[in-house]
Design a protein around this motif. Structure first.
Motif, PDB file in Angstrom:
ATOM      1  N   ALA A  77      47.697   8.102  -4.946  1.00  0.00           N
ATOM      2  CA  ALA A  77      47.320   8.643  -3.637  1.00  0.00           C
ATOM      3  C   ALA A  77      46.769  10.053  -3.819  1.00  0.00           C
ATOM      4  O   ALA A  77      47.343  10.860  -4.553  1.00  0.00           O
ATOM      5  CB  ALA A  77      48.529   8.656  -2.709  1.00  0.00           C
ATOM      6  N   TYR A 114      43.868   7.632   6.871  1.00  0.00           N
ATOM      7  CA  TYR A 114      44.263   6.920   5.658  1.00  0.00           C
ATOM      8  C   TYR A 114      43.202   5.888   5.287  1.00  0.00           C
ATOM      9  O   TYR A 114      42.582   5.278   6.164  1.00  0.00           O
ATOM     10  CB  TYR A 114      45.599   6.207   5.893  1.00  0.00           C
ATOM     11  N   VAL A 116      42.100   3.099   1.690  1.00  0.00           N
ATOM     12  CA  VAL A 116      42.387   2.642   0.328  1.00  0.00           C
ATOM     13  C   VAL A 116      41.091   2.133  -0.274  1.00  0.00           C
ATOM     14  O   VAL A 116      40.429   1.262   0.294  1.00  0.00           O
ATOM     15  CB  VAL A 116      43.461   1.525   0.300  1.00  0.00           C
ATOM     16  N   SER A 126      44.849   5.405  -2.650  1.00  0.00           N
ATOM     17  CA  SER A 126      44.930   5.856  -1.262  1.00  0.00           C
ATOM     18  C   SER A 126      44.315   7.239  -1.128  1.00  0.00           C
ATOM     19  O   SER A 126      44.495   8.105  -1.982  1.00  0.00           O
ATOM     20  CB  SER A 126      46.383   5.907  -0.807  1.00  0.00           C
ATOM     21  N   PHE A 128      44.193  10.280   1.868  1.00  0.00           N
ATOM     22  CA  PHE A 128      44.852  10.588   3.123  1.00  0.00           C
ATOM     23  C   PHE A 128      44.754  12.071   3.456  1.00  0.00           C
ATOM     24  O   PHE A 128      44.516  12.899   2.584  1.00  0.00           O
ATOM     25  CB  PHE A 128      46.328  10.166   3.086  1.00  0.00           C
TER      26      PHE A 128
END
Length: 133
Positions: A77, A114, A116, A126, A128
């Protein structure tokens, strides 16, 4: 001694493509690393991100095969600077062809913009950022 979390390893079928993807996300990787069988980058805070080619992994684990289930069990992420940066980063990765669409940006119920995107090896990454209050 207690074990200490130190690195995340990725197995790649195309080192240059994988490194190009993560460079676009701001990971500092030397340009001459594209032809290496093993690459390491130290991230902010000291955690390391490692890449190995399939050949390297099979050199010590000859029976290794990639997962065939198609489901993610681990993901990376990346915090973006703003909700607009999530959209921009996702679009740049997909439009460049280095990343593949998975979940387009959306406003998640937990208060983040968000998305992906899949890296060249199909790993979910990810993107974000907190939504404005």
């Amino acid at each position: 001694m207690t074990a200490q979390f130190d690195a995340i390893g990725l197995v790649t079928t195309d080192m240059a493509a994988s490194l190009a993807f993560y460079r676009r996300l701001g990971v500092n990787i030397p340009a001459d690393a594209d032809t290496e069988p093993h690459v390491e980058a130290t991230l902010q805070g000291g955690l390391r991100l490692l890449w190995d080619t399939v050949a390297v992994v099979r050199s010590f684990d000859p029976d290794w095969t990639p997962s065939s289930s198609g489901s993610e069990r681990i993901g990376l992420a990346f915090l973006c600077g703003s909700p607009a940066d999530v959209d921009k980063t996702y679009a740049e990765l997909v439009e460049s062809g280095i990343g593949r669409e998975h979940k387009e940006p959306w406003d998640a119920f937990w208060g983040q913009r968000y998305a992906v995107v899949l890296d060249p090896d199909g790993n979910g990454v990810s993107l974000f950022a907190p939504l404005a209050d």
